[in-house]
Design a protein around this motif. Structure first.
Motif, PDB file in Angstrom:
ATOM      1  N   ARG A  63       0.730  -1.315   0.030  1.00 36.87           N
ATOM      2  CA  ARG A  63      -0.059  -0.164  -0.036  1.00 36.87           C
ATOM      3  C   ARG A  63       0.863   1.271   0.135  1.00 36.87           C
ATOM      4  O   ARG A  63       0.371   2.335  -0.566  1.00 36.87           O
ATOM      5  CB  ARG A  63      -0.996   0.116   1.210  1.00 36.87           C
ATOM      6  N   GLU A  64       1.952   1.378   0.720  1.00 33.77           N
ATOM      7  CA  GLU A  64       2.909   2.247   0.566  1.00 33.77           C
ATOM      8  C   GLU A  64       3.488   2.704  -0.767  1.00 33.77           C
ATOM      9  O   GLU A  64       3.749   3.631  -1.096  1.00 33.77           O
ATOM     10  CB  GLU A  64       3.982   1.929   1.562  1.00 33.77           C
ATOM     11  N   GLY A  65       3.961   1.309  -1.304  1.00 32.13           N
ATOM     12  CA  GLY A  65       4.128   1.367  -2.662  1.00 32.13           C
ATOM     13  C   GLY A  65       3.515   1.874  -3.721  1.00 32.13           C
ATOM     14  O   GLY A  65       3.657   2.897  -4.575  1.00 32.13           O
ATOM     15  N   ALA A  66       2.040   1.673  -3.587  1.00 28.42           N
ATOM     16  CA  ALA A  66       0.796   2.444  -4.172  1.00 28.42           C
ATOM     17  C   ALA A  66       0.996   3.878  -4.203  1.00 28.42           C
ATOM     18  O   ALA A  66       0.766   4.612  -4.976  1.00 28.42           O
ATOM     19  CB  ALA A  66      -0.416   1.652  -3.934  1.00 28.42           C
ATOM     20  N   ASP A  67       0.947   4.356  -2.845  1.00 21.50           N
ATOM     21  CA  ASP A  67       1.100   5.773  -2.407  1.00 21.50           C
ATOM     22  C   ASP A  67       2.250   6.580  -3.178  1.00 21.50           C
ATOM     23  O   ASP A  67       2.073   7.603  -3.726  1.00 21.50           O
ATOM     24  CB  ASP A  67       1.233   6.004  -0.883  1.00 21.50           C
ATOM     25  N   THR A  68       3.623   5.807  -3.072  1.00 19.98           N
ATOM     26  CA  THR A  68       4.669   6.297  -3.888  1.00 19.98           C
ATOM     27  C   THR A  68       4.430   6.784  -5.483  1.00 19.98           C
ATOM     28  O   THR A  68       4.641   7.458  -5.923  1.00 19.98           O
ATOM     29  CB  THR A  68       5.818   5.432  -3.780  1.00 19.98           C
ATOM     30  N   PHE A  69       3.802   5.556  -6.074  1.00 20.98           N
ATOM     31  CA  PHE A  69       3.282   5.486  -7.345  1.00 20.98           C
ATOM     32  C   PHE A  69       2.428   6.775  -7.653  1.00 20.98           C
ATOM     33  O   PHE A  69       2.538   7.416  -8.606  1.00 20.98           O
ATOM     34  CB  PHE A  69       2.737   4.172  -7.844  1.00 20.98           C
ATOM     35  N   TRP A  70       1.291   6.838  -6.864  1.00 17.95           N
ATOM     36  CA  TRP A  70       0.367   8.016  -7.196  1.00 17.95           C
ATOM     37  C   TRP A  70       1.258   9.216  -6.810  1.00 17.95           C
ATOM     38  O   TRP A  70       0.734  10.192  -7.390  1.00 17.95           O
ATOM     39  CB  TRP A  70      -0.875   7.771  -6.213  1.00 17.95           C
ATOM     40  N   GLY A  71       2.084   9.416  -6.019  1.00 18.73           N
ATOM     41  CA  GLY A  71       2.687  10.601  -5.511  1.00 18.73           C
ATOM     42  C   GLY A  71       3.466  10.994  -7.019  1.00 18.73           C
ATOM     43  O   GLY A  71       3.349  12.222  -7.275  1.00 18.73           O
ATOM     44  N   ARG A  72       3.789  10.020  -7.676  1.00 17.84           N
ATOM     45  CA  ARG A  72       4.832  10.302  -8.817  1.00 17.84           C
ATOM     46  C   ARG A  72       3.936  10.397  -9.872  1.00 17.84           C
ATOM     47  O   ARG A  72       3.995  11.600 -10.841  1.00 17.84           O
ATOM     48  CB  ARG A  72       5.784   9.112  -9.222  1.00 17.84           C
ATOM     49  N   PHE A  73       2.705   9.964 -10.074  1.00 22.16           N
ATOM     50  CA  PHE A  73       1.892  10.189 -11.142  1.00 22.16           C
ATOM     51  C   PHE A  73       1.265  11.713 -11.079  1.00 22.16           C
ATOM     52  O   PHE A  73       0.923  12.239 -11.928  1.00 22.16           O
ATOM     53  CB  PHE A  73       0.757   9.009 -11.250  1.00 22.16           C
ATOM     54  N   GLU A  74       0.837  11.829  -9.806  1.00 22.89           N
ATOM     55  CA  GLU A  74       0.093  13.162  -9.683  1.00 22.89           C
ATOM     56  C   GLU A  74       0.971  14.224  -9.944  1.00 22.89           C
ATOM     57  O   GLU A  74       0.670  15.373 -10.347  1.00 22.89           O
ATOM     58  CB  GLU A  74      -0.464  13.339  -8.181  1.00 22.89           C
ATOM     59  N   ALA A  75       2.421  14.108  -9.818  1.00 29.72           N
ATOM     60  CA  ALA A  75       3.378  15.108  -9.780  1.00 29.72           C
ATOM     61  C   ALA A  75       3.379  15.326 -11.529  1.00 29.72           C
ATOM     62  O   ALA A  75       3.633  16.441 -11.906  1.00 29.72           O
ATOM     63  CB  ALA A  75       4.968  14.988  -9.376  1.00 29.72           C
ATOM     64  N   ALA A  76       3.348  14.368 -12.215  1.00 29.33           N
ATOM     65  CA  ALA A  76       3.359  14.362 -13.638  1.00 29.33           C
ATOM     66  C   ALA A  76       2.003  15.048 -14.163  1.00 29.33           C
ATOM     67  O   ALA A  76       2.055  16.049 -14.988  1.00 29.33           O
ATOM     68  CB  ALA A  76       3.376  12.864 -14.347  1.00 29.33           C
ATOM     69  N   VAL A  77       0.899  14.723 -13.511  1.00 31.86           N
ATOM     70  CA  VAL A  77      -0.369  15.436 -14.031  1.00 31.86           C
ATOM     71  C   VAL A  77      -0.377  16.877 -13.705  1.00 31.86           C
ATOM     72  O   VAL A  77      -0.687  17.859 -14.485  1.00 31.86           O
ATOM     73  CB  VAL A  77      -1.515  14.881 -12.895  1.00 31.86           C
ATOM     74  N   ASP A  78      -0.045  17.087 -12.342  1.00 28.01           N
ATOM     75  CA  ASP A  78       0.245  18.499 -12.071  1.00 28.01           C
ATOM     76  C   ASP A  78       1.236  19.523 -12.775  1.00 28.01           C
ATOM     77  O   ASP A  78       1.069  20.863 -13.069  1.00 28.01           O
ATOM     78  CB  ASP A  78       0.771  18.597 -10.403  1.00 28.01           C
TER      79      ASP A  78
END
Length: 193
Positions: A63-78
């Protein structure tokens, strides 16, 4: 010794951080509870107070790994507001950079799905739930791009991402992951003509 103004980690946090490093480097099944607690400087009772089992610890790490992914993904979106094509390509460019690092071992959730083929295993369920959310997000982005087949484009992008995760572990040098952004750009072009 802890840094000034930085609280010492609790035993559960040390256990989770140690497990995350070991699971990623060696695989979840290859690492035993004894090794985790020894390297964390903790005890088995501490582990079992925080997590019912090694499987539950693995699910927490994933679940922590998923949070890391979403952090990176959202940075690209932003970084590219209102431009889903650029957002996806920016994420893939970051992935290609990370995948070029010698210690990179792909996505911990993809790795867990391979390690745990048993239906209903907590690690597998965590990975499946995460990948389903990624696929759904890509479908929404593909529709925003105006794809004639948003589900087809999303699945093709998913295959590029998963292929990058796997191929990064197969080649020590000259990894094909460098092509992921360009392959995705061509797929997007083909689906949005």
């Amino acid at each position: 010794m802890t840094e000034p103004n930085k609280p010492a980690l609790r035993a559960a946090d040390k256990i989770r951080e140690t497990a995350r490093e070991l699971f990623y480097r060696e695989g979840i099944r290859a690492v035993g509870v004894d090794e985790i607690v020894a390297k964390a400087g903790a005890t088995k009772p501490s582990l079992y107070r925080a997590y019912k089992s090694k499987d539950e610890l693995a699910a927490a790490v994933l679940r922590e790994g998923a949070d890391t992914f979403w952090g990176r993904f959202e940075a690209a979106v932003d970084a590219h507001p209102g431009d889903p094509r650029a957002q996806v390509l920016a994420f893939l460019e970051g992935l290609a950079e990370r995948a070029a690092q010698p210690e990179y071992r792909g996505c911990p959730l993809s790795n867990a799905a391979v390690e745990y083929p048993e239906v209903g295993h907590p690690a597998r369920l965590t990975a499946q739930d995460f990948k389903t959310k990624v696929r759904g997000r890509l479908r929404g982005m593909a529709a925003e791009m105006g794809a004639d087949d948003p589900h087809g484009l999303a699945d093709a992008l998913m295959l590029v991402i998963e292929g990058a995760y796997l191929s990064s572990q197969l080649f020590d040098e000259d990894r094909p992951t460098a092509e992921a952004p360009r392959a995705a750009a061509r797929l997007i072009e083909a689906y949005t003509r």
